[in-house]
Design a protein around this motif. Structure first.
Motif, short mmCIF file in Angstrom:
data_model
loop_
_atom_site.label_atom_id
_atom_site.label_comp_id
_atom_site.label_asym_id
_atom_site.label_seq_id
_atom_site.Cartn_x
_atom_site.Cartn_y
_atom_site.Cartn_z
N ALA A 122 -10.52 5.09 -1.79
CA ALA A 122 -10.68 5.48 -3.18
C ALA A 122 -11.75 6.55 -3.38
N ASP A 123 -12.68 6.70 -2.44
CA ASP A 123 -13.70 7.73 -2.55
C ASP A 123 -13.22 9.08 -2.05
N GLY A 124 -11.94 9.17 -1.66
CA GLY A 124 -11.37 10.42 -1.20
C GLY A 124 -11.50 10.68 0.29
N GLU A 125 -12.19 9.81 1.00
CA GLU A 125 -12.38 10.03 2.43
C GLU A 125 -11.11 9.72 3.21
N GLU A 126 -10.82 10.56 4.20
CA GLU A 126 -9.68 10.35 5.09
C GLU A 126 -10.17 9.69 6.38
N ILE A 138 0.85 -1.19 0.00
CA ILE A 138 0.00 0.00 0.00
C ILE A 138 0.89 1.24 0.00
N GLU A 139 0.62 2.12 -0.91
CA GLU A 139 1.41 3.35 -1.00
C GLU A 139 1.35 4.13 0.31
N ILE A 145 -5.68 6.66 6.83
CA ILE A 145 -5.89 5.94 5.58
C ILE A 145 -6.83 6.73 4.68
N ARG A 146 -6.46 6.87 3.41
CA ARG A 146 -7.33 7.52 2.43
C ARG A 146 -7.88 6.43 1.52
N VAL A 197 -15.35 -0.51 6.67
CA VAL A 197 -15.02 0.26 5.47
C VAL A 197 -14.73 -0.70 4.33
N THR A 198 -15.48 -0.61 3.25
CA THR A 198 -15.28 -1.52 2.12
C THR A 198 -14.75 -0.82 0.88
N GLU A 199 -14.63 0.51 0.93
CA GLU A 199 -14.01 1.23 -0.17
C GLU A 199 -12.54 0.84 -0.25
N PRO A 200 -12.00 0.60 -1.44
CA PRO A 200 -10.59 0.23 -1.56
C PRO A 200 -9.67 1.30 -0.97
N ILE A 201 -8.56 0.86 -0.42
CA ILE A 201 -7.58 1.79 0.14
C ILE A 201 -6.76 2.39 -1.00
#
Length: 518
Positions: free
Chosen positions: A344-348, A163-164, A341-342, A329-333
């Protein structure tokens, strides 16, 4: 665990060739290594060493100490059949009791003199002239042995996700397999990456004390209720006074495991209703735990067939996500920042502690060190180019005097200890036959090896692993070719029978002095 009545001194210097330092080297002092050592002693072989890189025995149960760690199969099955233990506090005891059981077995069978701890193996090379293995440790020590049994297990090399920005995180970063006992979580914002077996135990344990908990899920896991009950003192006394009672319970738990998981997974094409029934039961359990919350159920319910990846038993895991301070949280990291962690939807998602519950390198850690057979042939390269393959889950063509307790196509998915038993039985039979013939080398015949591998591939076509939904599940059962070499397509009972009855002439036996084959 059965084996021939061999003797430690027979074969040393056999045929006028200088003998090895030890008859057998066992690499790994977890339960696989402990079981192998006990099997050697019971077979009359006491010229052996057990090497391990850790400072104590127990393998994963010594290294893993995260909050909530426990066995996820009943201790009645997760123990040696020949050494029932009356001291379990629960049907699914915590990790510290498994470590104590490992210590108990070492004491009971007098294994300490055979242990060399802090001895990390970095390379093994076969001497085809003298028919022995040279095993090199990190400190430069070279030990030689006629036979090597690799008992290094699966869960030894933690997997760190690619993970970047992970190295930029300014808070506390810890992997469940390298837990820092001084790490304080109470009142802090915690993020957990991963929803496998470790997270299923960790998450409900830490949720009540943290300020906020975000669990980042890539692929959900099939989770079943954990039938964990305390074992009261009268029951423990009964087990101690009449061990047959505990063995009877073990027979029951072994049978349930075989019928409910192994048979359903291995014989999926014949009994698909068993998998569907298991999925329906797991969904009912999920619904009961989250109060029928459809959105949460949609996130937590796997879209793949039961068995495509390792299922688990949970105690309060699903219910944890109904807490006000817990979020799934199921949005990809997208990346890790200095403060969290940010996605893919831009949420921090800010956090103070980042926990990696991302499992282990399994198939890509076989073998866990460079292992060179005759002609310098590297085993990892052989498996990479020719596919993972073994004879009966333990031996490899072209690699003499070598067996794996946990190798490709070794574990049936049932009792881990059942696997240890049948793999050790296999190795001991061949070692005994080698010595009986006055030979110094045993190597599986290529045509017999290939026949065994073809059988495994043929049987795999009947398993759940060929179901299209298994693709993309990030399951360590599969390799890059789509094979599932982490699981042997057989029942534990069949594997045990084959270990006791395979034809010993499936191996070729040679003498180092004359080079004659027998």
């Amino acid at each position: 665990m059965t084996g021939p009545g061999t003797h430690a001194t027979a074969g040393r210097g056999s045929g006028g060739v200088a003998g090895p330092d030890h008859e057998v080297l066992v690499i790994g002092a977890g339960f696989s290594g402990i079981g192998t050592a006990i099997g050697l002693l019971r077979a009359g072989i006491d010229d052996f060493l057990v090497l391990d890189e850790q400072d104590d025995v127990g393998g994963s149960w010594h290294a893993n100490r995260y909050p909530g760690i426990a066995v996820d199969i009943s201790a009645f099955s997760y123990s040696f059949a020949f050494e029932p233990f009356a001291g379990w506090s629960r049907a699914f005891p915590p990790g510290e009791e498994l470590k104590a059981y490992a210590d108990h077995c070492v004491r009971a069978y007098g294994l300490r003199p055979h242990l060399r701890l802090g001895a990390r193996v970095v390379r093994a090379v076969y001497d085809e002239t003298r028919h022995l293995w040279q095993v090199f440790s990190a400190d430069g020590t070279c030990r030689t042995a006629r036979f090597v049994i690799c008992a290094t297990g699966w869960l030894t090399k933690p997997r760190t996700p690619d993970i970047e920005g992970l190295d930029r995180f300014a808070g506390d970063l810890v992997h469940t397999a390298r837990w820092d006992p001084s790490l304080e979580l109470a009142g802090r914002r915690v993020a957990v990456i991963g929803t496998g077996a470790s997270a299923i135990q960790l998450v409900p344990e830490i949720a009540p004390s943290v300020e906020r908990l975000h669990v980042h899920q890539r692929t959900p896991t099939w989770v079943f209720p954990k039938p964990d009950v305390p074992l009261c003192e009268p029951v423990r006394r009964m087990f101690g006074a009449a061990p047959w009672t505990q063995r009877t319970v073990r027979l029951l738990t072994d049978t349930v495991t075989e019928l409910s998981f192994v048979i359903a997974m291995i014989h999926y094409r014949r009994f698909p209703f068993l998998v569907r029934a298991g999925e329906a039961f797991a969904r009912l359990y999920l619904r009961s735990q989250v109060g029928g919350d459809r959105e949460l159920m949609g996130k937590l319910a796997p879209a793949y067939r039961l068995g495509c990846k390792r299922p688990s038993f949970g105690k309060g895991y699903y219910r944890t996500f109904t807490r006000d301070n817990v979020r799934l949280v199921t949005e990809p990291i997208e990346c890790v920042t200095e403060t969290g962690i940010r996605t893919a939807d831009g949420e921090e998602h800010g956090c103070d502690v980042l926990v990696l519950a991302t499992g282990f390198h399994v198939l890509d850690n076989l073998p866990p060190f460079p292992l060179h057979g005759p002609g310098g042939r590297d085993l990892k390269e052989f498996w990479r180019t020719e596919r993972f393959q073994t004879y009966e889950g333990t031996a490899v063509k072209g690699y003499p005097n070598l067996w794996f307790i946990v190798g490709p196509y070794s574990f049936t998915g049932g009792s881990w200890f059942g696997m240890i038993d049948y793999q050790v039985t296999h190795a001991l039979r061949v070692i005994g036959e080698t010595r009986r013939r006055g030979a110094t080398q045993a190597v599986v015949r290529p045509e017999k090896h290939d026949r065994s591998f073809r059988r495994a591939l043929r049987r795999q076509r009947n398993t759940v692993f060929v179901h299209p939904s298994c693709r993309g599940t990030n399951s360590y059962y599969f390799d890059e070719r789509g094979d599932a070499p982490a699981v042997r397509p057989a029942s534990t009972y069949e594997a045990a029978w084959r270990a006791r009855h395979f034809d010993l002439d499936d191996y070729r036996y040679d003498r180092a002095a004359s080079g004659a084959a027998t």
